[in-house]
Design a protein around this motif. Structure first.
Motif, PDB file in Angstrom:
ATOM      1  N   ALA A  22       0.855  -1.185   0.000  1.00 40.91           N
ATOM      2  CA  ALA A  22       0.000   0.000   0.000  1.00 40.91           C
ATOM      3  C   ALA A  22       0.886   1.229   0.000  1.00 40.91           C
ATOM      4  CB  ALA A  22      -0.902  -0.007   1.232  1.00 40.91           C
ATOM      5  N   PHE A  23       0.402   2.304  -0.623  1.00 41.76           N
ATOM      6  CA  PHE A  23       1.076   3.596  -0.533  1.00 41.76           C
ATOM      7  C   PHE A  23       0.190   4.484   0.315  1.00 41.76           C
ATOM      8  CE2 PHE A  23       2.594   1.856  -4.571  1.00 41.76           C
ATOM      9  CZ  PHE A  23       3.965   1.955  -4.381  1.00 41.76           C
ATOM     10  N   GLY A  24       0.576   4.682   1.560  1.00 45.40           N
ATOM     11  CA  GLY A  24      -0.283   5.430   2.472  1.00 45.40           C
ATOM     12  C   GLY A  24      -1.607   4.693   2.594  1.00 45.40           C
ATOM     13  N   PRO A  25      -2.724   5.394   2.438  1.00 45.36           N
ATOM     14  CA  PRO A  25      -4.028   4.734   2.573  1.00 45.36           C
ATOM     15  C   PRO A  25      -4.410   3.926   1.334  1.00 45.36           C
ATOM     16  CG  PRO A  25      -4.319   7.053   2.063  1.00 45.36           C
ATOM     17  CD  PRO A  25      -2.839   6.835   2.197  1.00 45.36           C
ATOM     18  N   LYS A  26      -3.664   4.107   0.246  1.00 44.45           N
ATOM     19  CA  LYS A  26      -4.051   3.483  -1.015  1.00 44.45           C
ATOM     20  C   LYS A  26      -3.500   2.060  -1.105  1.00 44.45           C
ATOM     21  CE  LYS A  26      -3.587   4.088  -5.959  1.00 44.45           C
ATOM     22  NZ  LYS A  26      -4.923   4.299  -6.482  1.00 44.45           N
ATOM     23  N   ILE A  27      -4.396   1.093  -1.055  1.00 49.11           N
ATOM     24  CA  ILE A  27      -3.971  -0.310  -1.150  1.00 49.11           C
ATOM     25  C   ILE A  27      -3.847  -0.685  -2.616  1.00 49.11           C
ATOM     26  CG2 ILE A  27      -4.605  -2.688  -0.646  1.00 49.11           C
ATOM     27  CD1 ILE A  27      -6.107  -1.530   1.825  1.00 49.11           C
ATOM     28  N   GLY A  46      -4.299  -6.648 -16.943  1.00 48.62           N
ATOM     29  CA  GLY A  46      -5.043  -5.919 -15.922  1.00 48.62           C
ATOM     30  C   GLY A  46      -5.121  -4.460 -16.300  1.00 48.62           C
ATOM     31  N   GLY A  47      -6.115  -3.787 -15.755  1.00 50.80           N
ATOM     32  CA  GLY A  47      -6.348  -2.395 -16.115  1.00 50.80           C
ATOM     33  C   GLY A  47      -5.206  -1.483 -15.706  1.00 50.80           C
ATOM     34  N   SER A  48      -5.244  -0.296 -16.266  1.00 53.28           N
ATOM     35  CA  SER A  48      -4.220   0.695 -15.932  1.00 53.28           C
ATOM     36  C   SER A  48      -4.343   1.077 -14.458  1.00 53.28           C
ATOM     37  CB  SER A  48      -4.416   1.915 -16.823  1.00 53.28           C
ATOM     38  OG  SER A  48      -3.340   2.771 -16.693  1.00 53.28           O
ATOM     39  N   GLY A  49      -3.205   1.120 -13.778  1.00 54.12           N
ATOM     40  CA  GLY A  49      -3.214   1.534 -12.378  1.00 54.12           C
ATOM     41  C   GLY A  49      -3.597   0.457 -11.393  1.00 54.12           C
ATOM     42  N   THR A  50      -3.674  -0.802 -11.844  1.00 55.63           N
ATOM     43  CA  THR A  50      -4.046  -1.868 -10.910  1.00 55.63           C
ATOM     44  C   THR A  50      -2.845  -2.389 -10.136  1.00 55.63           C
ATOM     45  OG1 THR A  50      -3.929  -3.359 -12.787  1.00 55.63           O
ATOM     46  CG2 THR A  50      -6.117  -2.726 -12.044  1.00 55.63           C
ATOM     47  N   GLY A  51      -1.635  -1.921 -10.466  1.00 51.35           N
ATOM     48  CA  GLY A  51      -0.469  -2.329  -9.665  1.00 51.35           C
ATOM     49  C   GLY A  51       0.419  -3.356 -10.333  1.00 51.35           C
ATOM     50  N   LYS A  52       0.347  -3.463 -11.632  1.00 52.87           N
ATOM     51  CA  LYS A  52       1.183  -4.456 -12.326  1.00 52.87           C
ATOM     52  C   LYS A  52       2.667  -4.086 -12.232  1.00 52.87           C
ATOM     53  CE  LYS A  52      -0.974  -3.820 -16.270  1.00 52.87           C
ATOM     54  NZ  LYS A  52      -1.774  -2.652 -15.831  1.00 52.87           N
ATOM     55  N   SER A  53       2.954  -2.808 -12.470  1.00 53.67           N
ATOM     56  CA  SER A  53       4.357  -2.386 -12.365  1.00 53.67           C
ATOM     57  C   SER A  53       4.852  -2.502 -10.923  1.00 53.67           C
ATOM     58  CB  SER A  53       4.521  -0.949 -12.857  1.00 53.67           C
ATOM     59  OG  SER A  53       4.176  -0.857 -14.221  1.00 53.67           O
ATOM     60  N   VAL A  54       3.976  -2.163  -9.987  1.00 51.72           N
ATOM     61  CA  VAL A  54       4.344  -2.279  -8.573  1.00 51.72           C
ATOM     62  C   VAL A  54       4.676  -3.739  -8.235  1.00 51.72           C
ATOM     63  CG1 VAL A  54       3.412  -2.106  -6.226  1.00 51.72           C
ATOM     64  CG2 VAL A  54       3.067  -0.233  -7.848  1.00 51.72           C
ATOM     65  N   LEU A  55       3.925  -4.658  -8.808  1.00 55.81           N
ATOM     66  CA  LEU A  55       4.172  -6.083  -8.566  1.00 55.81           C
ATOM     67  C   LEU A  55       5.583  -6.463  -8.999  1.00 55.81           C
ATOM     68  CD1 LEU A  55       2.814  -8.845  -7.815  1.00 55.81           C
ATOM     69  CD2 LEU A  55       2.322  -9.100 -10.238  1.00 55.81           C
ATOM     70  N   PHE A  96      11.952  -1.852 -18.142  1.00 52.60           N
ATOM     71  CA  PHE A  96      11.061  -0.929 -17.446  1.00 52.60           C
ATOM     72  C   PHE A  96      10.043  -0.348 -18.425  1.00 52.60           C
ATOM     73  CE2 PHE A  96      14.450  -1.307 -14.481  1.00 52.60           C
ATOM     74  CZ  PHE A  96      13.872  -1.104 -13.248  1.00 52.60           C
ATOM     75  N   GLN A  97       8.914   0.032 -17.850  1.00 48.72           N
ATOM     76  CA  GLN A  97       7.836   0.562 -18.684  1.00 48.72           C
ATOM     77  C   GLN A  97       8.307   1.771 -19.491  1.00 48.72           C
ATOM     78  OE1 GLN A  97       4.236   1.075 -16.455  1.00 48.72           O
ATOM     79  NE2 GLN A  97       3.015   1.583 -18.239  1.00 48.72           N
ATOM     80  N   GLY A  98       9.107   2.634 -18.857  1.00 51.54           N
ATOM     81  CA  GLY A  98       9.612   3.807 -19.568  1.00 51.54           C
ATOM     82  C   GLY A  98      11.030   3.630 -20.078  1.00 51.54           C
ATOM     83  N   THR A 208       1.240  -6.804 -20.109  1.00 49.57           N
ATOM     84  CA  THR A 208       0.834  -6.156 -21.355  1.00 49.57           C
ATOM     85  C   THR A 208      -0.646  -5.828 -21.339  1.00 49.57           C
ATOM     86  OG1 THR A 208       0.948  -6.270 -23.746  1.00 49.57           O
ATOM     87  CG2 THR A 208       0.397  -8.304 -22.617  1.00 49.57           C
ATOM     88  N   HIS A 209      -1.010  -4.835 -22.145  1.00 50.09           N
ATOM     89  CA  HIS A 209      -2.426  -4.532 -22.375  1.00 50.09           C
ATOM     90  C   HIS A 209      -2.844  -5.054 -23.735  1.00 50.09           C
ATOM     91  CE1 HIS A 209      -1.929  -0.654 -19.794  1.00 50.09           C
ATOM     92  NE2 HIS A 209      -1.991  -1.742 -19.067  1.00 50.09           N
ATOM     93  N   ASP A 210      -1.822  -5.488 -24.496  1.00 55.08           N
ATOM     94  CA  ASP A 210      -2.014  -5.802 -25.903  1.00 55.08           C
ATOM     95  C   ASP A 210      -2.359  -7.287 -26.003  1.00 55.08           C
ATOM     96  OD1 ASP A 210      -1.603  -6.516 -28.506  1.00 55.08           O
ATOM     97  OD2 ASP A 210       0.380  -5.608 -28.684  1.00 55.08           O
TER      98      ASP A 210
HETATM   99  N1  LIG Z   1       6.034   5.215  -5.703  1.00 57.17           N
HETATM  100  C1  LIG Z   1       4.715   5.317  -5.594  1.00 57.17           C
HETATM  101  N2  LIG Z   1       4.175   6.104  -4.651  1.00 57.17           N
HETATM  102  C2  LIG Z   1       2.855   6.214  -4.504  1.00 57.17           C
HETATM  103  N3  LIG Z   1       1.957   5.560  -5.257  1.00 57.17           N
HETATM  104  C3  LIG Z   1       2.411   4.759  -6.226  1.00 57.17           C
HETATM  105  C4  LIG Z   1       3.818   4.591  -6.451  1.00 57.17           C
HETATM  106  N4  LIG Z   1       3.994   3.723  -7.476  1.00 57.17           N
HETATM  107  C5  LIG Z   1       2.759   3.377  -7.876  1.00 57.17           C
HETATM  108  N5  LIG Z   1       1.813   3.994  -7.129  1.00 57.17           N
HETATM  109  C6  LIG Z   1       0.358   3.820  -7.263  1.00 57.17           C
HETATM  110  O1  LIG Z   1       0.114   2.445  -7.383  1.00 57.17           O
HETATM  111  C7  LIG Z   1      -0.898   2.206  -8.344  1.00 57.17           C
HETATM  112  C8  LIG Z   1      -0.444   1.143  -9.312  1.00 57.17           C
HETATM  113  O2  LIG Z   1       0.617   1.659 -10.091  1.00 57.17           O
HETATM  114  P1  LIG Z   1       1.293   0.793 -11.236  1.00 57.17           P
HETATM  115  O3  LIG Z   1       2.352   1.655 -11.842  1.00 57.17           O
HETATM  116  O4  LIG Z   1       1.712  -0.503 -10.705  1.00 57.17           O
HETATM  117  O5  LIG Z   1       0.110   0.598 -12.265  1.00 57.17           O
HETATM  118  P2  LIG Z   1       0.094  -0.342 -13.546  1.00 57.17           P
HETATM  119  O6  LIG Z   1      -0.813  -1.464 -13.260  1.00 57.17           O
HETATM  120  O7  LIG Z   1       1.482  -0.653 -13.949  1.00 57.17           O
HETATM  121  O8  LIG Z   1      -0.590   0.624 -14.594  1.00 57.17           O
HETATM  122  P3  LIG Z   1      -0.212   0.873 -16.131  1.00 57.17           P
HETATM  123  O9  LIG Z   1      -0.809  -0.257 -16.875  1.00 57.17           O
HETATM  124  O10 LIG Z   1      -0.891   2.162 -16.434  1.00 57.17           O
HETATM  125  O11 LIG Z   1       1.260   0.935 -16.217  1.00 57.17           O
HETATM  126  C9  LIG Z   1      -1.204   3.513  -9.014  1.00 57.17           C
HETATM  127  O12 LIG Z   1      -2.482   3.939  -8.583  1.00 57.17           O
HETATM  128  C10 LIG Z   1      -0.157   4.466  -8.526  1.00 57.17           C
HETATM  129  O13 LIG Z   1      -0.750   5.699  -8.230  1.00 57.17           O
END
Ligand SMILES: Nc1ncnc2c1ncn2[C@@H]1O[C@H](COP(=O)(O)OP(=O)(O)OP(=O)(O)O)[C@@H](O)[C@H]1O
Ligand SMILES: [Mg+2]
Lengths: 265, 258
Positions: A22-27, A46-55, A96-98, A208-210
């Motif tokens: 979680a980032f602060g209150p955001k799980i 998975g959808g954009s912002g679901t946490g795939k990159s975080v995983l 990396f994504q970027g 991937t989204h593709d």
């Molecule tokens: N360093 C960080 N600090 C705070 N919040 C973060 C951080 N990294 C990611 N997040 C939050 O975690 C959530 C998931 O981010 P992530 O980058 O994993 O999305 P994603 O699934 O890879 O999306 P996309 O397909 O658009 O790349 C986002 O809502 C983002 O705001």
């Protein structure tokens, strides 16, 4: 017929259990369970912002998970530090994504970074290997001495891919490998990923989204939604998963159980 | 009661920052003294911090020396002490103005550049990429900058000392009509070894502070381009303030009455 679910975690190349972040209150991740078998190519959708990159970042230890375990080759990795962590990271190649290319170094040095560093190759050998790897992602020797900033976005992505595979790591992690590429180049990259897994015996975990790309490179697919893996299985089962979330996603419909956070209108 | 709340909050935030900075410094130092060392990166940083700062630092020193001679003359002529000008110039430059002016100029030039570069690397995930390529960013990015700051600032200040004294000489001889040979012998007469060395020690400390502030603010920056801009500003401001404070403390240590 493949077994529908992953085998015992001890055999898995990568095994995530109950991973939370979680980032602060955001799980973001809320108990992810996922296993990737050796030599297998798993695609996470998975959808954009679901946490795939975080995983992926948790898997690499770039982000510290709040809970759960991450085992690689049966070894728990969340508490590694120092030399052990460095050795552990040497198993991975990450796109990396970027792209995240080092902009102070020329393209070939980016690709050869690990060969020159950890692997201790001479400059000449490393450069030769870098050029060969660049060729395999469709980039000629004329880009080798350019700075990353002089490349287009899609070219940077391919250099990032070349950097990830140059040292032939055990495990390949690709964060959206084909985004920003034209359809033909996307297919070249798909082939390359398939080839890396087949020929090098690497294990691949891609995001991937593709869906076309996913179908091409995956042995198995998994869908991440609201912090959990809500479905996983062999790729040919995804079209009749019986899961409404998966159905909506793979057909790209705005109507369905997944509600995009869109305001206004 | 409510007046105290923001005060307390500020104090806590300040202490938290000090704690984070201390932890960062300890970590950076422990990596800076253990192999592997990246000599290529060190060479590049030394060139950047030392050689490319020479024009700025030299010009600053030249004009500081010149204005010192001019000011001392207008003051000292009131009580017939113009012969003290060479001594005043050389002591002020070597003890204080050389290291402090050079430190402040380099803080502006290098502190900001380090923070912006590392900050950009942070927000574009280049630092993450470095880690995944089995390279420790503390050793590859931070250690070379700390060493380069520590080693190059004394060299820069040594050159600045010479140029500053020369600036005083120029004004004294060509504007105030001193005898050149007398001016030079006066300059040497009361100069002690430790006047110069104390300034060089200060310079080493300032160089370390500049590199450390640049690295800390860059390495911990977040939030895109705006965050990088903030990091650069904070690096310059904090390095400048720390230079002025440590300069006072070091002067106290070097020249306290025996
Ligand atoms: N360093 C960080 N600090 C705070 N919040 C973060 C951080 N990294 C990611 N997040 C939050 O975690 C959530 C998931 O981010 P992530 O980058 O994993 O999305 P994603 O699934 O890879 O999306 P996309 O397909 O658009 O790349 C986002 O809502 C983002 O705001
Ligand atoms: Mg992402």
């Amino acid at each position: 017929m493949l077994p529908p679910e992953s085998p015992a975690p001890a055999l898995a190349k990568i095994a995530l259990t109950g991973l939370r972040k979680a980032f602060g209150p955001k799980i973001v991740l809320d108990g992810v369970d996922l296993a990737v078998n050796p030599g297998e190519s798993l695609v996470i959708i998975g959808g954009s912002g679901t946490g795939k990159s975080v995983l992926l970042k948790c898997l690499l230890g770039l982000l510290a998970p709040d809970g759960g375990t991450i085992a690689v080759d049966g070894e728990e990795t969340t508490h590694l530090s120092g030399r052990k962590r460095t050795d552990h990271l040497a198993k991975f190649g990450m796109l990396f994504q970027g792209a995240a290319l080092f902009d102070s170094l020329p393209v070939w040095h980016n690709v050869a970074f690990r060969l020159l560093g950890r692997e201790g190759l001479s400059r000449r050998e490393a450069r030769a290997k870098a050029l060969a790897t660049l060729a395999s992602v469709g980039l000629g020797p004329e880009v080798a001495d350019l700075a990353p900033a002089e490349l287009s976005g899609g070219m940077q992505k391919r250099v990032g891919l070349a950097r990830a595979i140059a040292a032939r790591p055990d495990i390949l992690l690709f964060d959206e490998p084909t985004t920003g590429l034209d359809p033909i180049m996307a297919d070249v990259i798909n082939e390359l990923i398939v080839k890396s897994v087949r020929e090098l015996g690497s294990t691949a975990l891609s995001i991937t989204h593709d869906m076309a790309s996913a179908h091409k490179i995956a042995d198995r697919m998994a869908m991440l939604h609201e912090g959990r893996i809500i479905w996983s299985g062999p790729k040919r089962e995804i079209d009749h998963s019986g899961n409404p979330f998966v159905d909506q996603f793979i057909h790209g419909r705005a109507e369905g159980p997944i509600h995009m956070q869109v305001r206004g209108g | 009661m409510n007046i105290l709340a923001p005060l307390g909050r500020t104090l806590i935030a300040f202490l938290a920052t000090v704690g984070r900075l201390a932890a960062f410094t300890a970590r950076a130092l422990s990596h800076a003294v253990r192999p592997p060392f990246y000599f290529g990166a060190l060479g590049r940083q030394m060139l950047d911090i030392g050689y490319y700062s020479l024009p700025v630092v030299g010009l600053t020193a030249l004009f500081t020396g010149m204005v010192l001679a001019l000011q001392s003359n207008s003051g000292f002529a009131r009580f017939d002490a113009a012969s003290a000008i060479p001594t005043v110039v050389v002591l002020s430059i070597t003890r204080e103005l050389g290291p402090v002016m050079a430190g402040l100029m380099v803080a502006g030039r290098i502190g900001a550049a380090i923070a912006a570069e590392l900050g950009t690397m942070r927000v574009t995930e280049q630092i993450d990429a470095l880690v995944t390529l089995s390279t420790n960013p503390y050793k590859y990015l931070i250690a070379p900058r700390l060493w380069a700051g520590l080693l190059m600032l004394p060299l820069l200040v040594f050159v600045a000392d010479i140029i500053g004294v020369f600036g005083g000489f120029l004004v004294s001889v060509y504007t105030l009509h001193f005898n050149a040979a007398d001016y030079i012998s006066q300059t040497w007469k009361y100069l002690e070894f430790r006047d110069v060395t104390s300034g060089l020690w200060k310079a080493a400390v300032f160089g370390f502070i500049i590199a450390l502030m640049g690295c800390y603010h860059g390495f911990t920056s977040r939030g895109g381009a705006q965050g990088v801009g903030e990091a650069a500003t904070n690096a310059v401001v904090s390095a400048s303030i720390l230079i002025l404070v440590t300069n006072y403390l070091l002067t106290g240590i070097f020249f306290a009455a025996p």
